[in-house]
Design a protein around this motif. Structure first.
Motif, PDB file in Angstrom:
ATOM      1  N   ASP A  65      55.876  53.316  42.645  1.00  0.00           N
ATOM      2  CA  ASP A  65      54.429  53.458  42.466  1.00  0.00           C
ATOM      3  C   ASP A  65      53.663  52.436  43.300  1.00  0.00           C
ATOM      4  O   ASP A  65      52.584  52.716  43.815  1.00  0.00           O
ATOM      5  CB  ASP A  65      54.051  53.310  41.000  1.00  0.00           C
ATOM      6  CG  ASP A  65      54.312  54.572  40.196  1.00  0.00           C
ATOM      7  OD1 ASP A  65      54.641  55.616  40.802  1.00  0.00           O
ATOM      8  OD2 ASP A  65      54.174  54.519  38.961  1.00  0.00           O
ATOM      9  N   LEU A  68      53.654  53.772  46.819  1.00  0.00           N
ATOM     10  CA  LEU A  68      52.761  54.931  46.879  1.00  0.00           C
ATOM     11  C   LEU A  68      51.298  54.492  46.873  1.00  0.00           C
ATOM     12  O   LEU A  68      50.488  55.002  47.645  1.00  0.00           O
ATOM     13  CB  LEU A  68      53.040  55.869  45.704  1.00  0.00           C
ATOM     14  CG  LEU A  68      52.207  57.153  45.649  1.00  0.00           C
ATOM     15  CD1 LEU A  68      52.417  57.994  46.907  1.00  0.00           C
ATOM     16  CD2 LEU A  68      52.554  57.949  44.418  1.00  0.00           C
ATOM     17  N   ALA A  69      50.948  53.521  46.036  1.00  0.00           N
ATOM     18  CA  ALA A  69      49.577  53.013  45.996  1.00  0.00           C
ATOM     19  C   ALA A  69      49.168  52.419  47.331  1.00  0.00           C
ATOM     20  O   ALA A  69      48.052  52.631  47.801  1.00  0.00           O
ATOM     21  CB  ALA A  69      49.424  51.983  44.879  1.00  0.00           C
ATOM     22  N   CYS A  70      50.076  51.682  47.963  1.00  0.00           N
ATOM     23  CA  CYS A  70      49.798  51.106  49.290  1.00  0.00           C
ATOM     24  C   CYS A  70      49.570  52.202  50.312  1.00  0.00           C
ATOM     25  O   CYS A  70      48.644  52.132  51.127  1.00  0.00           O
ATOM     26  CB  CYS A  70      50.943  50.215  49.747  1.00  0.00           C
ATOM     27  SG  CYS A  70      51.118  48.701  48.785  1.00  0.00           S
ATOM     28  N   LEU A  71      50.415  53.226  50.291  1.00  0.00           N
ATOM     29  CA  LEU A  71      50.268  54.320  51.245  1.00  0.00           C
ATOM     30  C   LEU A  71      48.989  55.110  51.002  1.00  0.00           C
ATOM     31  O   LEU A  71      48.340  55.562  51.955  1.00  0.00           O
ATOM     32  CB  LEU A  71      51.487  55.245  51.177  1.00  0.00           C
ATOM     33  CG  LEU A  71      52.790  54.639  51.682  1.00  0.00           C
ATOM     34  CD1 LEU A  71      53.961  55.556  51.347  1.00  0.00           C
ATOM     35  CD2 LEU A  71      52.715  54.359  53.170  1.00  0.00           C
ATOM     36  N   MET A  72      48.604  55.268  49.761  1.00  0.00           N
ATOM     37  CA  MET A  72      47.388  56.004  49.436  1.00  0.00           C
ATOM     38  C   MET A  72      46.134  55.217  49.819  1.00  0.00           C
ATOM     39  O   MET A  72      45.104  55.809  50.110  1.00  0.00           O
ATOM     40  CB  MET A  72      47.360  56.383  47.955  1.00  0.00           C
ATOM     41  CG  MET A  72      48.420  57.411  47.591  1.00  0.00           C
ATOM     42  SD  MET A  72      48.553  57.704  45.825  1.00  0.00           S
ATOM     43  CE  MET A  72      47.038  58.590  45.506  1.00  0.00           C
ATOM     44  N   ALA A  73      46.249  53.888  49.780  1.00  0.00           N
ATOM     45  CA  ALA A  73      45.087  53.065  50.142  1.00  0.00           C
ATOM     46  C   ALA A  73      44.835  53.188  51.621  1.00  0.00           C
ATOM     47  O   ALA A  73      43.761  53.119  52.104  1.00  0.00           O
ATOM     48  CB  ALA A  73      45.343  51.622  49.762  1.00  0.00           C
TER      49      ALA A  73
END
Length: 73
Positions: A65, A68-73
């Motif tokens: 997670d 994923l949060a880093c990639l979504m940012a």
């Protein structure tokens, strides 16, 4: 030829030195049942932000997670 076994990570001695504190903190969270967005999570996020020298830190449920949060940012 003999094979030498080298442990990748050995935290036993370090854990023993903080075991009482870790056990007490885990017991407190287990007793309160505040696993998500509880006061201990908020304390951890604030302490981590201070340690990293940034204004915010966000706790997530797993390393996946976090990535994923880093990639979504």
């Amino acid at each position: 030829m003999p094979v030498m076994k080298v442990r990748l990570l050995a935290l036993n001695a370090q854990y023993r030195s903080i075991k009482a504190d870790v056990d007490a903190a885990v017991a407190e969270v287990m007793e309160s049942q505040h696993f998500i967005l509880g006061p201990k999570v908020e304390q951890c996020e604030k302490a981590l932000a201070r340690y990293c020298g940034c204004s915010h830190a966000v706790g997530v449920s797993s390393g996946t997670d976090a990535l994923l949060a880093c990639l979504m940012a």
